[in-house]
Write an enzyme that holds these catalytic residues in place. Structure first.
Site, PDB file in Angstrom:
ATOM      1  N   THR A 225       0.823  -1.202   0.000  1.00 49.11           N
ATOM      2  CA  THR A 225       0.000   0.000   0.000  1.00 49.11           C
ATOM      3  C   THR A 225       0.866   1.265   0.000  1.00 49.11           C
ATOM      4  OG1 THR A 225      -1.643  -1.214   1.260  1.00 49.11           O
ATOM      5  CG2 THR A 225      -1.787   1.162   1.341  1.00 49.11           C
ATOM      6  N   ARG A 253     -12.828  -9.337  -2.107  1.00 52.33           N
ATOM      7  CA  ARG A 253     -12.137  -9.052  -0.846  1.00 52.33           C
ATOM      8  C   ARG A 253     -11.726  -7.587  -0.756  1.00 52.33           C
ATOM      9  NH1 ARG A 253      -6.772  -6.982   0.651  1.00 52.33           N
ATOM     10  NH2 ARG A 253      -6.345  -7.723   2.766  1.00 52.33           N
ATOM     11  N   GLY A 255      -9.570  -4.959   1.913  1.00 50.55           N
ATOM     12  CA  GLY A 255      -8.691  -4.886   3.073  1.00 50.55           C
ATOM     13  C   GLY A 255      -8.918  -3.622   3.885  1.00 50.55           C
ATOM     14  N   ASP A 256      -7.892  -3.209   4.584  1.00 47.91           N
ATOM     15  CA  ASP A 256      -8.028  -2.081   5.507  1.00 47.91           C
ATOM     16  C   ASP A 256      -7.922  -0.718   4.844  1.00 47.91           C
ATOM     17  OD1 ASP A 256      -5.192  -2.764   5.140  1.00 47.91           O
ATOM     18  OD2 ASP A 256      -4.821  -1.118   6.524  1.00 47.91           O
ATOM     19  N   THR A 276      -0.150   0.278   6.390  1.00 45.03           N
ATOM     20  CA  THR A 276       0.221  -0.681   5.354  1.00 45.03           C
ATOM     21  C   THR A 276       0.525  -2.011   6.021  1.00 45.03           C
ATOM     22  OG1 THR A 276       1.886  -1.292   3.701  1.00 45.03           O
ATOM     23  CG2 THR A 276       2.593   0.247   5.423  1.00 45.03           C
ATOM     24  N   GLY A 277      -0.165  -3.056   5.597  1.00 47.35           N
ATOM     25  CA  GLY A 277       0.069  -4.352   6.229  1.00 47.35           C
ATOM     26  C   GLY A 277      -0.980  -5.362   5.832  1.00 47.35           C
TER      27      GLY A 277
END
Length: 359
Positions: A225, A253, A255-256, A276-277
């Site tokens: 990211t 899907r 993500g965050d 970022t992760g």
């Protein structure tokens, strides 16, 4: 007696309200000094970023692009510009680069397309905008900002987000075919995963998981990211995050990165954060907001809050990754629990710091 009873109840209610009010008041550390009039910090993803795995040529490419991106936002801030403009300008540069997993360098989904997420937040108003699963917008961060400013919503997804982009007819929101995002290395990473999936059987059920450990483009795709946080001369904080998600992601899907409080958060009273992760863990931990909450309700400094969340709370959940953050006083944190994180920052003294490895 009845009047006396009502008076006692009224006094009790007022006392209770005062107690609650006191319990949620912002706790500010006793000694805080302004460290920078304006500041900017960016990241280009975290993961297994090690010097021994990096060629001098590739290292220079990353360093040059991070420098270009952070300077673009810094120039805006230095000239009295708005934090939101600085964040957008810096992230657009990284979105246009195939080095990062956002925009041009986005990874491929299981269905062989590029699906993009982004979010944006204004720390002055706490207004926010985000998009998830869009496929036709060159710079998703600009569209996320438009959701914030030009709609009554916070998060638009899929074909709805693409339709909103077209309806804007804004020259800053460039519509492109999905093939624009194609890069050969990301495509080949998907092909290797799909091949392992096809080979998978009862005796070999760990092949795909093993490939994700061996292939750097696949292993780090969940971390790739990009993001930015900026503090301007007027004391306003803004934050933004943009990503292509995870290689081989299925079923829509998300993500965050487009989730306010997980991938992005900004509040003038505390801090701004971009994450970022491994997104699922950042969502469960509400990483970005948790950092702000620890500052607001426990009186922690930015350094203390980011350390607790990234090095303790996130790890305890099993999550990996990092954040860039800055507070309302210009203090910067670039915290991560992986081998490295692409990052850069500049302050009001024109001091530039660029990093990649755990130093």
């Amino acid at each position: 007696m009845k009047k006396l009873f009502l008076l006692i109840v009224l006094i009790a209610i007022v006392a209770c309200q005062e107690t609650v009010k006191e319990s949620v008041d912002v706790m500010v550390p006793e000694t805080q000094d302004q460290t920078s009039e304006f500041t900017i910090v960016i990241h280009g993803g975290a993961g297994t970023i090690k010097k021994e795995n990096m060629t001098p040529e590739l290292e220079k490419q990353y360093s040059d692009k991070l420098t270009e991106a952070v300077k673009a936002g810094h120039d805006i801030l230095k000239n009295g510009g708005d934090a939101m403009d600085a964040v957008e300008a810096s992230i657009r540069i990284m979105e246009d680069s195939p080095l990062f997993n956002s925009g041009k360098g986005a990874v491929f989904t299981h269905d062989g397309i590029n699906s993009l997420d982004a979010s944006f937040m204004d720390g002055k108003t706490l207004n926010a905008g985000a998009v998830a699963g869009i496929t036709t917008v060159k710079n998703p961060i600009s569209l996320a900002r438009k959701v914030m400013t030009d709609s009554e919503h916070v998060l638009l997804s899929g074909s709805g987000g693409d339709a909103f982009a077209k309806a804007l007819q804004d020259p800053n929101i460039e519509i492109v075919p999905n093939c624009y995002f194609y890069t050969e290395n990301r495509y080949q990473s998907l092909q290797r995963v799909l091949k392992r999936e096809a080979e998978k059987d009862a005796q070999n059920h760990e092949k795909v998981a093993q490939l994700e450990l061996e292939d750097p483009f696949i292993k780090d795709s969940k971390y790739g990211t990009v993001g930015c946080v900026a503090l301007d001369k007027n004391g306003n904080i803004a934050a933004g995050t943009s990503t292509g998600g995870m290689t081989n992601k299925k079923y829509g899907r998300i993500g965050d990165s487009p989730i306010i409080g997980s991938g992005t958060y900004a509040n003038n009273a505390t801090c701004g954060v971009s994450s970022t992760g491994h997104g699922e863990y950042f969502i469960r931990a509400q990483v970005a907001y948790d950092i702000s909450a620890l500052m607001e309700y426990k009186g922690m400094t930015l350094e203390q809050a980011t350390d607790v969340v990234i090095q303790k709370k996130l790890i305890d959940l099993g999550g990996t990754g990092g954040i860039v953050a800055l507070d309302h006083l210009g203090n910067v944190s670039m915290e991560f629990n992986t081998a490295g994180m692409y990052r850069a920052t500049m302050n009001d003294q024109d001091e530039l710091v660029v990093g990649m490895y755990k130093e």
